[in-house]
Design a protein around this motif. Structure first.
Motif, PDB file in Angstrom:
ATOM      1  N   ALA A  25      32.471  84.451 -38.852  1.00 50.46           N
ATOM      2  CA  ALA A  25      33.532  83.586 -39.101  1.00 50.46           C
ATOM      3  C   ALA A  25      34.842  83.740 -38.051  1.00 50.46           C
ATOM      4  O   ALA A  25      34.957  83.093 -37.552  1.00 50.46           O
ATOM      5  CB  ALA A  25      33.740  83.010 -39.761  1.00 50.46           C
ATOM      6  N   LEU A  26      35.134  84.833 -38.314  1.00 47.42           N
ATOM      7  CA  LEU A  26      37.023  85.145 -37.916  1.00 47.42           C
ATOM      8  C   LEU A  26      35.904  85.303 -36.162  1.00 47.42           C
ATOM      9  O   LEU A  26      37.197  84.802 -34.847  1.00 47.42           O
ATOM     10  CB  LEU A  26      38.000  86.156 -38.282  1.00 47.42           C
ATOM     11  CG  LEU A  26      38.366  86.422 -39.368  1.00 47.42           C
ATOM     12  CD1 LEU A  26      38.788  87.277 -39.735  1.00 47.42           C
ATOM     13  CD2 LEU A  26      39.520  85.450 -39.155  1.00 47.42           C
ATOM     14  N   ARG A  27      35.214  86.075 -35.739  1.00 45.99           N
ATOM     15  CA  ARG A  27      34.312  86.735 -34.502  1.00 45.99           C
ATOM     16  C   ARG A  27      34.233  85.141 -33.542  1.00 45.99           C
ATOM     17  O   ARG A  27      34.934  85.455 -32.448  1.00 45.99           O
ATOM     18  CB  ARG A  27      33.588  87.511 -34.718  1.00 45.99           C
ATOM     19  CG  ARG A  27      32.863  88.150 -33.607  1.00 45.99           C
ATOM     20  CD  ARG A  27      34.027  88.791 -32.396  1.00 45.99           C
ATOM     21  NE  ARG A  27      33.308  88.638 -30.679  1.00 45.99           N
ATOM     22  CZ  ARG A  27      33.267  88.017 -30.133  1.00 45.99           C
ATOM     23  NH1 ARG A  27      33.002  86.726 -30.057  1.00 45.99           N
ATOM     24  NH2 ARG A  27      32.048  88.352 -29.086  1.00 45.99           N
ATOM     25  N   TYR A  28      33.232  83.858 -33.672  1.00 45.33           N
ATOM     26  CA  TYR A  28      32.761  83.592 -34.071  1.00 45.33           C
ATOM     27  C   TYR A  28      33.348  81.624 -34.331  1.00 45.33           C
ATOM     28  O   TYR A  28      32.689  81.101 -33.412  1.00 45.33           O
ATOM     29  CB  TYR A  28      30.932  82.924 -33.904  1.00 45.33           C
ATOM     30  CG  TYR A  28      30.538  84.670 -32.967  1.00 45.33           C
ATOM     31  CD1 TYR A  28      30.389  84.364 -32.186  1.00 45.33           C
ATOM     32  CD2 TYR A  28      30.374  85.672 -34.021  1.00 45.33           C
ATOM     33  CE1 TYR A  28      29.919  85.379 -32.061  1.00 45.33           C
ATOM     34  CE2 TYR A  28      29.929  87.157 -33.878  1.00 45.33           C
ATOM     35  CZ  TYR A  28      29.239  86.808 -32.218  1.00 45.33           C
ATOM     36  OH  TYR A  28      28.763  88.385 -31.724  1.00 45.33           O
ATOM     37  N   GLU A  29      34.310  81.570 -34.426  1.00 48.67           N
ATOM     38  CA  GLU A  29      35.012  80.382 -34.988  1.00 48.67           C
ATOM     39  C   GLU A  29      35.226  79.440 -33.994  1.00 48.67           C
ATOM     40  O   GLU A  29      34.653  78.103 -34.106  1.00 48.67           O
ATOM     41  CB  GLU A  29      35.963  80.913 -35.659  1.00 48.67           C
ATOM     42  CG  GLU A  29      37.720  80.891 -34.905  1.00 48.67           C
ATOM     43  CD  GLU A  29      38.681  80.352 -35.865  1.00 48.67           C
ATOM     44  OE1 GLU A  29      38.711  79.337 -36.400  1.00 48.67           O
ATOM     45  OE2 GLU A  29      39.305  81.392 -35.969  1.00 48.67           O
ATOM     46  N   LYS A  30      35.519  79.636 -32.824  1.00 44.32           N
ATOM     47  CA  LYS A  30      35.399  78.401 -31.098  1.00 44.32           C
ATOM     48  C   LYS A  30      33.895  78.584 -30.682  1.00 44.32           C
ATOM     49  O   LYS A  30      33.952  77.565 -29.554  1.00 44.32           O
ATOM     50  CB  LYS A  30      36.432  79.529 -30.631  1.00 44.32           C
ATOM     51  CG  LYS A  30      37.874  79.498 -30.810  1.00 44.32           C
ATOM     52  CD  LYS A  30      38.285  77.933 -31.036  1.00 44.32           C
ATOM     53  CE  LYS A  30      39.693  77.948 -31.687  1.00 44.32           C
ATOM     54  NZ  LYS A  30      40.320  76.215 -31.613  1.00 44.32           N
ATOM     55  N   HIS A  31      32.973  79.415 -30.876  1.00 40.40           N
ATOM     56  CA  HIS A  31      31.535  78.912 -30.591  1.00 40.40           C
ATOM     57  C   HIS A  31      31.428  77.929 -31.042  1.00 40.40           C
ATOM     58  O   HIS A  31      31.053  77.163 -31.855  1.00 40.40           O
ATOM     59  CB  HIS A  31      30.643  80.638 -30.403  1.00 40.40           C
ATOM     60  CG  HIS A  31      31.129  81.696 -29.626  1.00 40.40           C
ATOM     61  ND1 HIS A  31      30.045  82.621 -29.306  1.00 40.40           N
ATOM     62  CD2 HIS A  31      31.733  82.940 -29.962  1.00 40.40           C
ATOM     63  CE1 HIS A  31      30.410  83.190 -29.043  1.00 40.40           C
ATOM     64  NE2 HIS A  31      31.804  83.821 -28.769  1.00 40.40           N
ATOM     65  N   THR A  32      30.893  77.072 -29.954  1.00 36.54           N
ATOM     66  CA  THR A  32      29.786  75.678 -30.400  1.00 36.54           C
ATOM     67  C   THR A  32      28.811  76.218 -31.035  1.00 36.54           C
ATOM     68  O   THR A  32      28.192  75.222 -32.317  1.00 36.54           O
ATOM     69  CB  THR A  32      30.007  74.959 -28.735  1.00 36.54           C
ATOM     70  OG1 THR A  32      28.810  75.585 -28.090  1.00 36.54           O
ATOM     71  CG2 THR A  32      31.458  74.798 -28.083  1.00 36.54           C
ATOM     72  N   ASN A  33      28.361  77.148 -31.110  1.00 30.22           N
ATOM     73  CA  ASN A  33      27.017  76.737 -31.856  1.00 30.22           C
ATOM     74  C   ASN A  33      26.747  77.888 -33.056  1.00 30.22           C
ATOM     75  O   ASN A  33      25.678  78.775 -33.188  1.00 30.22           O
ATOM     76  CB  ASN A  33      25.420  77.371 -31.606  1.00 30.22           C
ATOM     77  CG  ASN A  33      25.858  78.158 -30.209  1.00 30.22           C
ATOM     78  OD1 ASN A  33      26.775  79.079 -30.027  1.00 30.22           O
ATOM     79  ND2 ASN A  33      24.604  79.124 -29.487  1.00 30.22           N
ATOM     80  N   ASN A  34      28.096  78.305 -33.608  1.00 31.49           N
ATOM     81  CA  ASN A  34      28.473  79.014 -34.547  1.00 31.49           C
ATOM     82  C   ASN A  34      27.716  78.417 -35.584  1.00 31.49           C
ATOM     83  O   ASN A  34      27.098  77.433 -35.903  1.00 31.49           O
ATOM     84  CB  ASN A  34      29.435  79.453 -34.266  1.00 31.49           C
ATOM     85  CG  ASN A  34      30.306  78.506 -35.651  1.00 31.49           C
ATOM     86  OD1 ASN A  34      29.981  77.861 -36.794  1.00 31.49           O
ATOM     87  ND2 ASN A  34      31.630  77.737 -34.758  1.00 31.49           N
ATOM     88  N   ASP A  35      26.920  79.163 -36.581  1.00 32.16           N
ATOM     89  CA  ASP A  35      26.622  79.076 -37.728  1.00 32.16           C
ATOM     90  C   ASP A  35      27.566  79.221 -39.373  1.00 32.16           C
ATOM     91  O   ASP A  35      26.723  79.929 -40.129  1.00 32.16           O
ATOM     92  CB  ASP A  35      24.842  80.467 -37.382  1.00 32.16           C
ATOM     93  CG  ASP A  35      24.420  79.542 -39.318  1.00 32.16           C
ATOM     94  OD1 ASP A  35      24.209  78.294 -38.864  1.00 32.16           O
ATOM     95  OD2 ASP A  35      23.122  80.037 -39.941  1.00 32.16           O
ATOM     96  N   ILE A  36      28.517  79.104 -38.972  1.00 28.49           N
ATOM     97  CA  ILE A  36      29.617  79.448 -40.270  1.00 28.49           C
ATOM     98  C   ILE A  36      28.572  78.105 -41.960  1.00 28.49           C
ATOM     99  O   ILE A  36      28.940  79.475 -42.280  1.00 28.49           O
ATOM    100  CB  ILE A  36      30.898  79.469 -39.823  1.00 28.49           C
ATOM    101  CG1 ILE A  36      31.319  80.071 -38.721  1.00 28.49           C
ATOM    102  CG2 ILE A  36      32.289  79.464 -41.470  1.00 28.49           C
ATOM    103  CD1 ILE A  36      32.629  79.930 -37.863  1.00 28.49           C
ATOM    104  N   VAL A  37      29.090  77.483 -41.403  1.00 28.35           N
ATOM    105  CA  VAL A  37      28.997  76.508 -42.583  1.00 28.35           C
ATOM    106  C   VAL A  37      27.515  77.777 -43.137  1.00 28.35           C
ATOM    107  O   VAL A  37      26.673  76.919 -44.598  1.00 28.35           O
ATOM    108  CB  VAL A  37      28.760  75.069 -41.508  1.00 28.35           C
ATOM    109  CG1 VAL A  37      27.823  73.970 -42.661  1.00 28.35           C
ATOM    110  CG2 VAL A  37      29.824  74.787 -41.981  1.00 28.35           C
TER     111      VAL A  37
END
Length: 197
Positions: A25-37
């Motif tokens: 989450a910290l690494r990819y929070e700004k990526h539009t296609n992240n899968d944090i949720v």
């Protein structure tokens, strides 16, 4: 996808699975296609305790890009990207030993006289004219064992420079997450997609 596979193996302890998602989450929070949720939902389906699933969002609120002054992962600077590509894993027996805390880069820049004054202003309006011999670092909110090791190694490798590290406490993962939870209690979530987590 690799994180999902790791979580699916069932070989990770609950705490480690949650920490893995926090780092993602910290690494990819700004990526539009992240899968944090999606990853947090996966943790919930695996019956990971609620305090750990909420810790993912708490960590983003506490230390996400909106709260950081500098590049935690060393990826925004083109020089660092190139350096990391060529560095690879040469001479590294364990991929987990490859991580260096941000404090290492900060202290190395200070020792070389390359510390950015915009991020680290000097007291008294002056500027660094010679290599520092004594450096005192005090971490309000606590320091880590890894940062302590980094300071030890820098002291060993930089003759004529003595660095002293202090802090309000020495954190491990558990104590850090407890502090993050306390600090984010009652905070309005910035991450709209994660308000219901």
């Amino acid at each position: 996808q690799r994180i999902r596979r790791l979580l699916d193996t069932g070989k990770l302890r609950d705490f480690d699975a949650a920490r893995l998602v926090m780092l993602y989450a910290l690494r990819y929070e700004k990526h539009t296609n992240n899968d944090i949720v999606g990853l947090v939902e996966m943790l919930k389906k695996k019956n990971i305790p609620e305090n750990l699933t909420k810790a993912v969002v708490n960590v983003l609120e506490y230390g996400g890009t909106h709260a950081r002054q500098s590049d935690l992962f060393g990826i925004q600077d083109a020089v660092n990207i190139t350096k990391n590509i060529f560095k690879g894993l040469s001479g590294v027996e364990n991929v987990y030993t490859q991580h260096n805390p941000l404090l290492k880069e900060t202290l190395e820049d200070l020792i070389k006289g390359k510390l950015k004054e915009t991020l680290f202003p000097y007291l008294g309006g002056g500027h660094l004219t010679r290599r520092p011999q004594e450096i005192l670092v005090f971490m309000v909110g606590g320091t880590t064992y890894e940062e302590s090791l980094t300071v030890h190694q820098l002291n060993k490798n930089n003759i004529g420079v003595q660095i002293v590290l202090g802090g309000t406490c020495v954190h491990n993962s558990t104590s850090f997450l407890e502090e993050v939870s306390a600090a984010t209690q009652g905070v309005i979530r910035r991450h709209v997609r994660m308000r219901n987590i």
